[in-house]
Design a protein around this motif. Structure first.
Motif, short mmCIF file in Angstrom:
data_model
loop_
_atom_site.label_atom_id
_atom_site.label_comp_id
_atom_site.label_asym_id
_atom_site.label_seq_id
_atom_site.Cartn_x
_atom_site.Cartn_y
_atom_site.Cartn_z
N SER A 188 22.57 29.77 -113.07
CA SER A 188 23.43 28.90 -111.92
C SER A 188 23.89 30.60 -111.45
O SER A 188 24.34 31.42 -111.87
CB SER A 188 24.03 28.10 -112.35
OG SER A 188 23.79 26.85 -112.77
N TRP A 189 24.52 30.57 -109.77
CA TRP A 189 24.57 32.03 -109.02
C TRP A 189 26.24 31.17 -107.88
O TRP A 189 25.11 29.83 -107.30
CB TRP A 189 23.79 32.22 -108.81
CG TRP A 189 23.18 32.01 -107.49
CD1 TRP A 189 23.20 32.49 -106.61
CD2 TRP A 189 21.39 31.84 -108.20
NE1 TRP A 189 21.80 31.34 -105.87
CE2 TRP A 189 20.96 31.20 -106.47
CE3 TRP A 189 20.81 31.39 -109.00
CZ2 TRP A 189 19.55 31.10 -106.70
CZ3 TRP A 189 20.15 31.65 -109.10
CH2 TRP A 189 19.13 30.82 -108.19
N ILE A 190 26.83 31.81 -107.43
CA ILE A 190 27.65 31.38 -106.49
C ILE A 190 27.61 32.91 -105.43
O ILE A 190 27.53 33.51 -105.92
CB ILE A 190 28.63 31.07 -106.58
CG1 ILE A 190 29.18 30.04 -106.01
CG2 ILE A 190 29.33 31.83 -107.84
CD1 ILE A 190 30.55 29.09 -106.19
N ILE A 191 27.71 32.90 -104.08
CA ILE A 191 28.19 34.18 -103.82
C ILE A 191 29.76 34.30 -103.54
O ILE A 191 30.29 32.80 -103.36
CB ILE A 191 27.22 33.79 -101.94
CG1 ILE A 191 25.55 32.64 -102.55
CG2 ILE A 191 27.52 35.08 -101.11
CD1 ILE A 191 24.68 34.54 -103.02
N HIS A 192 29.78 35.34 -102.97
CA HIS A 192 30.90 35.26 -102.68
C HIS A 192 32.07 37.05 -102.60
O HIS A 192 31.45 37.32 -103.74
CB HIS A 192 32.34 35.50 -104.45
CG HIS A 192 33.42 35.46 -103.89
ND1 HIS A 192 34.17 34.75 -103.77
CD2 HIS A 192 34.28 36.82 -104.46
CE1 HIS A 192 35.34 35.05 -103.13
NE2 HIS A 192 35.77 35.98 -104.01
N GLN A 193 32.15 36.66 -101.67
CA GLN A 193 31.65 37.90 -100.73
C GLN A 193 30.97 39.03 -100.38
O GLN A 193 30.76 40.16 -101.29
CB GLN A 193 33.62 39.00 -101.68
CG GLN A 193 34.78 38.83 -101.14
CD GLN A 193 35.78 39.19 -102.16
OE1 GLN A 193 35.33 40.44 -103.31
NE2 GLN A 193 37.04 39.18 -101.93
N ASN A 194 29.93 38.36 -100.54
CA ASN A 194 28.44 39.11 -99.80
C ASN A 194 28.10 39.38 -101.19
O ASN A 194 27.59 40.28 -101.30
CB ASN A 194 28.63 39.97 -99.01
CG ASN A 194 28.99 39.33 -97.53
OD1 ASN A 194 28.22 38.40 -97.44
ND2 ASN A 194 29.32 40.15 -96.43
N LYS A 195 28.49 38.68 -102.10
CA LYS A 195 27.71 39.63 -103.54
C LYS A 195 27.45 38.19 -104.21
O LYS A 195 28.43 36.73 -104.09
CB LYS A 195 28.96 39.91 -104.72
CG LYS A 195 28.40 40.58 -105.98
CD LYS A 195 29.17 41.15 -106.90
CE LYS A 195 28.49 41.81 -108.09
NZ LYS A 195 29.47 42.91 -108.38
#
Length: 880
Positions: free
Chosen positions: A749-756
């Motif tokens: 699972s992943w999440i996008i934070h500050q274009n990363k």
């Protein structure tokens, strides 16, 4: 055209810098003997003409009318008989006729038309005073025989000698410029044409338009020339229409066509019809194409072979196989282009056997025919057949083009066999095509499909920096995305843009938009959308479709729909993407509404459309199942589309979703062909939703027998044994799986934070903020437990103690990603999570409680689609 539009350099600047053409200087008395070898060569065809007595009578000192020689030279050209031209030439010598350019020019013209350029050059060199006709004839001959540089030098010499060009001279030299894309000289010529007053000549203006039409950025020049023409002929109209089609200005091309129809003094020709059909294919304009077809019939062009071939191409792109077959039946004459077009058509519609049958029946074949069949095999996933055909081509000694080798490399990529790929790589290198950009990109793609990323990167990094590498960068970008490394794909795109080494084209933009959609990287997708607008690719249907898909996958439905409506052209993929996007968000009614609008448009639904729209009935209501059944039956009866395994899988999925499991199983058993594993998987998924282990076990046996090499099959069997408490059997399956080298695809699972991209696996502690995440998760679990959350340990398929099962559950990747999202986003902002496989029931329940205790909106995308969770409720209604 006003001189302010184009500002050429001094009209004589380039001409004066060119050396005069090198031609032998012969005396007039030696002219004719040097041009021919009449004493050495017999003239077999001359005696067949009734004028042989005329030629032989010169020995009796009869007076010969010079006009008779002109007639004979024209006859030699009409009959393509160089012997007659040489006979006339020899008779002039025998008579010692000193007519200078009076006879020299017709001889030059005759030899040029017969293809004997060197003879024409010798005659020209022997002329004591060549005039504008002499120069123009030879310039035209050079331009038409791939000696464009010679034409330019000769024109320069003509200007140096003070001979003024006429309209035919300008047409000839502009033709040479068009062939070698010599724009700078063309601009100078334009200025000279204006200065000498020849711009009103339709022939000169057409030649200028033809030159400018070669350059995309000069379309406005073509339009201005066309608009200012006092008189237009067929070449003018055709040049203008073809220029617009080339630049994808299809609607403007159709407007011109309508203008032509209103002009009583001009009628379209075969070239016009063929060009317009190309435009209709380009914008998928079925109705316009049928109108052009009707016009061709009324004008009597339907029997023209080139028009027929263009119609086959049009109906291949916009019609149906029935349209194409009907055209072929009405063609009394067929050429190699016709048969090749039919191969392409059958392959495009998926009728591989018919394409092979056409190929075998072809009376004549060339490398283009073979390449069409080869590409068709690859398009339809027939990699083995493609390789067999390639071997046949090599054995027969056929010419192998870069297109041929690209196709066979693609076939190896489809097979994903490393050893075979190495052999093809060696063959390509041996043939000397290793530095070809298209083949190199195909090789990179092949290595990535075989999972050999190191080989792909090695080939990628050795590509010279001074060469255009857009295609190979795109292949590498797609390779990273294909091998589960989307972050590296994004980094590569950033690198190529920051260094300015590659200009993003429509293929690269499409690829990186696909990666953004896969990741759910909305901000990056928006930035690329800005780049699309800046670079002018927003009207490209391929890029537009990728934008629509990206916005849907990133959860932004409004932007997806807005992009669809803002796109000037829609093809079948556009509509399918719109339907698929609504399905991703479980919006069945909206998908059906799109289907209704598509049926009312000029776009005909294809097999993919039916597979999608049948699935839409999952997300309507149970009363719609009858409508779903009727739609499935209408595929063949009304739309003449044979149902495939994909369509049966969609139907089975709908029936199973609404609980009609027995009917779904019966439909599979009654299928007219052997069902693929995807059909059984659709039923198995429904068994999971409804917890029907009885049918589920039967279905699992079918899948195992069909795909014994698929690692997911072993995981499926192991889970089934574990769920029923048969732990020894489950462990045996896992041991067998490990022994064969299979590995379970890890849950991520992943999440996008500050274009990363921040990724998490089960019990993952590799994140830099790991301590904060685990501390926050423990607090979050306690709050959810207080709110009523009860861990569902049935989802832990391992023989361990109850407390250990809970430990497994609490640190699933989705829970870790959700916690990180809560820690890094401001209150009130939604949490956006993406998972590479289906979310488990316990995580789904946990996230619903999270939305309650944190009062946050959660968008969760897994393999089944989007889950919109708010206030403890999910858009999937707990069915996914």
């Amino acid at each position: 055209m006003a001189t302010t539009v184009i500002q050429p350099k001094n009209s004589f600047q380039l001409f004066s810098s060119l050396p005069s053409i090198s031609l032998p200087k012969l005396k007039p008395s030696n002219l004719l003997f040097s041009a021919t070898n009449t004493t050495q060569q017999p003239l077999p065809l001359v005696s067949s003409y009734p004028i042989n007595q005329l030629l032989s009578s010169s020995s009796n000192n009869r007076v010969i009318d010079i006009d008779s020689f002109f007639v004979l030279l024209r006859l030699s050209v009409q009959c393509s008989d160089v012997s007659l031209a040489r006979a006339v030439h020899a008779s002039v010598i025998k008579l010692q006729e000193q007519q200078g350019t009076h006879l020299g020019n017709p001889l030059i013209s005759a030899y040029l038309k017969l293809g004997y350029v060197s003879d024409a050059c010798k005659i020209f060199a022997g002329l004591s005073n060549p005039n504008v006709v002499s120069f123009t004839s030879l310039i035209s001959g050079f331009a038409k025989s791939n000696r464009e540089d010679g034409a330019i030098k000769l024109f320069s010499r003509m200007r140096t000698e003070g001979i003024h060009p006429n309209e035919h001279s300008f047409v000839a030299i502009l033709t040479a410029c068009s062939r070698i894309l010599e724009l700078e000289l063309g601009l100078q010529l334009h200025g000279l044409i204006v200065k000498m007053g020849f711009l009103d000549s339709v022939f000169v203006a057409n030649a200028l338009m033809g030159l400018y039409s070669k350059f995309s950025e000069l379309l406005d020049y073509v339009l201005k020339l066309f608009d200012e023409l006092p008189y237009r002929d067929s070449v003018s109209w055709n040049t203008m229409i073809s220029s617009l089609v080339k630049e994808l200005k299809y609607e403007k091309a159709f407007e011109l066509f309508r203008d032509v129809n209103r002009d009583n003094g001009f009628t379209v020709d075969c070239f016009t019809i063929s060009t317009l059909l190309t435009a209709c294919s380009g914008c998928f304009a079925l109705m316009e194409g049928r109108a052009v077809h009707a016009h061709a019939i009324r004008a009597g062009f339907e029997t023209n072979l080139s028009v027929k071939n263009a119609l086959i191409g049009f109906y291949t792109k916009c019609g149906s196989i029935k349209d194409v077959a009907a055209l072929l039946e009405r063609m009394p004459v067929r050429d190699i282009i016709t048969w090749t077009e039919m191969i392409t058509a059958y392959m495009a519609f998926g009728y591989v056997d018919l394409a092979v049958e056409i190929f075998d029946k072809m009376p004549e074949k060339n490398c283009i025919s073979y390449n069409a069949l080869l590409a068709g095999f690859c398009k339809n996933g027939k990699a083995v057949e493609a390789l067999d055909l390639f071997v046949k081509m090599v054995e027969q000694g056929l010419v192998l083009t870069d297109f041929t080798l690209t196709s066979v490399v693609n076939a190896c990529g489809l097979l994903m066999e490393a050893e075979l790929s190495e052999q093809i790589y060696g063959f390509v290198t041996k043939c000397g095509f290793g530095s070809n950009a298209c083949i190199e990109a195909a090789l990179v793609d092949m290595w990535t499909r075989c999972g050999r990323m190191a080989d792909a990167e090695k080939m990628f990094h050795r590509w010279p920096s001074d060469k255009d590498g857009s295609i190979i960068w795109t292949s590498m970008l797609c390779g990273y995305a294909r091998n589960g490394q989307p972050e590296r794909a994004i980094s590569l795109f950033h690198l190529c843009q920051s260094e300015g080494r590659v200009v993003a084209d429509e293929v690269m933009l499409t690829s990186v938009l696909s990666v953004c959609g896969t990741l759910g990287f909305l901000e990056m997708g928006k930035q690329i959308h800005g780049l699309v607008l800046k670079t002018g690719f927003s009207s490209d249907v391929l890029v537009a479709n990728s934008l629509i898909n990206m916005y849907f996958k990133c959860g932004n439905i409004n932007n997806a729909i807005t992009t669809f409506h803002a796109t000037p052209l829609h093809d079948i993929v556009s509509w399918n993407t719109l339907i698929a996007g609504h399905l991703l968000h479980r919006q069945g009614d909206e998908a059906l509404a799109v289907w209704s609008r598509m049926e009312n448009s000029s776009i005909k639904p294809d097999a993919v459309s039916f597979a999608l729209i049948i699935s839409a009935y999952k997300y309507t209501n149970s009363n719609s199942v009858d409508s779903c059944r009727n739609l499935f039956l209408s595929m063949k009866a009304i739309y003449e589309i044979e149902p495939t395994s994909e369509h049966y899988a969609s139907l089975v999925g709908v029936l199973g979703y609404w609980g009609f499991l027995e009917e779904a199983e019966e439909i599979i058993n009654r299928m007219p062909f052997e069902p693929k594993a995807s059909v059984w998987r659709a039923l198995l998924d429904s068994c999971r939703i409804h917890s029907n282990t009885t049918i589920g076990k039967r279905v699992a046996k079918h899948i195992i027998s069909m795909e014994p090499q698929d690692p997911s099959t072993y995981v499926l069997v192991s889970n089934l044994y574990s769920a029923s408490g048969r732990w020894p059997n489950a462990e045996m399956v896992r041991e067998d799986m490990r022994g064969k080298g299979f590995q379970k695809h890890p849950s991520r699972s992943w999440i996008i934070h500050q274009n990363k991209v921040h990724s998490f696996y089960v019990r993952d502690k590799s994140h830099p903020q790991e301590k904060d995440i685990y501390s926050g998760l423990e607090i979050l679990i306690l709050e959810c437990l207080k709110a009523g959350y009860v861990p569902d340990t049935s989802f832990v398929l391992h023989e361990v103690e109850e407390h250990q099962k809970k430990d497994f559950l609490f640190y699933h990747s989705a829970k870790l990603a959700a916690t990180y999202g809560l820690l890094t986003t401001r209150h009130g902002q939604p949490i956006r999570i993406v998972k590479n496989i289906l979310i488990c029931g316990d995580c789904h329940s946990f996230l619903k409680y999270v939305s309650v205790v944190t009062r946050r909106e959660i968008f969760f995308r897994d393999a089944s689609g989007f889950h919109h969770i708010l206030n403890g409720q999910c858009s999937c209604k707990d069915y996914w």
